[in-house]
Design a protein around this motif. Structure first.
Motif: not given
Length: 319
Positions: A100-103, A106-116
């Motif tokens: 998986i590309d790091q970018n 990072d985008e997936i992790l960002k969306r996950k964090r924004e869900g909180y």
């Protein structure tokens, strides 16, 4: 002499106790002791205990020591199953060069964090005793597993129009619920909504004009037009809107957002959907069922061809 003998005896007892305490227990399990081997990959008791803690949360097991013998055996088998599954999938990910590309990550992790809500992710992780690194790794592994399953299973599957049509003909669950099209006015104060209600009754301005002039809702600029919606798609306070006849205006409704009035301008009765309307839902259902079935078969084959050596003597000692 007697005093000397008592002192000497006391020292001997202390030395004996120390020897007894220092003698390694046959039930002691070191962190690096191997519990099972999966295709030459060793799983240690430390790794097993970590998975055991995770499974305790899933199955809501408070205290393993409180389990009956057969319950403990069942629970340990669930932990074994999960370790075998995750290890085999991880081995397949490496074998098939799934990355998986790091970018992208990072985008997936960002969306996950924004869900909180701000601060709640950190509190949740702290409460569950999960490090941020472990959380990020779990998200990464989940995405890699999805890619593996897509490449090895899902991408090779499809459903035909014939299968979808047969499913539609046998099913009676594809219905469009009753829909209403309504205009909406929302204001902050009760005094304002009462005044607007009076204006509506005077019929000097249309409901749409009043919505444009006063409504705080985003649909106000369109004359308050919410379009068509079904019961359950709006807050439950608005359910009585479905009882209104066409061109009738609701009583004042109070919610945490403010004060509301609705005018129903059209109604569509519940009806059975035709095949074309149902197509996307049917395809999703049939594909999901097929993917689940084929994945289970694929994974069972993977497991049956794996070399799995469980050290039951070590496993028995883990509490």
């Amino acid at each position: 002499m007697i005093i000397y003998f008592k002192q000497l005896l006391f020292v001997v007892i202390i030395i004996l106790n120390a020897c007894i305490d220092s003698k390694p227990s046959t039930n002691f399990i070191g962190d690096n002791e191997v519990v099972l081997i999966i295709n030459d990959e060793k799983v240690t008791s430390k790794q097993f205990k970590k998975m055991l803690v995770e499974q305790k949360k899933i199955y809501k097991v408070q205290n393993i020591q409180g389990l009956k013998l057969e319950e403990l055996s069942w629970f340990k088998n669930r932990v074994l199953d999960e370790i075998v599954k995750k290890t085999l999938l991880a081995q397949e990910i490496e074998k098939n060069n799934i990355t998986i590309d790091q970018n992208e990550l990072d985008e997936i992790l960002k969306r996950k964090r924004e869900g909180y809500i701000e601060g709640t992710l950190e509190k949740t992780l702290a409460l569950e005793k999960i490090s941020n690194e472990d959380w990020e790794n779990s998200i990464k592994n989940m995405q890699l597993t999805k890619k593996l399953i897509h490449e090895r299973v899902n991408s090779k599957l499809s459903v035909s129009d014939k299968e979808m049509r047969e499913y539609f003909d046998k099913s009676d669950k594809f219905h469009k619920k009753e829909q209403v099209r309504a205009l909406h006015i929302m204001v902050e104060s009760e005094a304002d909504i009462i005044e607007i209600q009076k204006e509506i009754r005077r019929k000097q301005k249309s409901f749409s004009r009043l919505a444009k002039d006063y409504s705080l809702g985003p649909e106000g600029v369109q004359g308050g037009d919410l379009g068509y919606f079904e019961a359950g798609q709006m807050p439950e306070e608005f359910d009585d809107v479905f009882k209104l006849k066409i061109n009738k205006v609701s009583d004042i409704i109070r919610t945490p957002y403010g004060f509301h009035l609705f005018k129903v301008v059209d109604k569509v009765q519940e009806r059975k959907m035709n095949f074309e309307e149902s197509r996307s839902m049917i395809k999703k259902i049939l594909l999901q069922d097929l993917q689940d079935k084929v994945f289970q078969e694929w994974f069972l084959n993977l497991k049956q061809n794996a070399r799995i050596d469980i050290k039951y003597d070590v496993l028995e000692k883990i509490k």
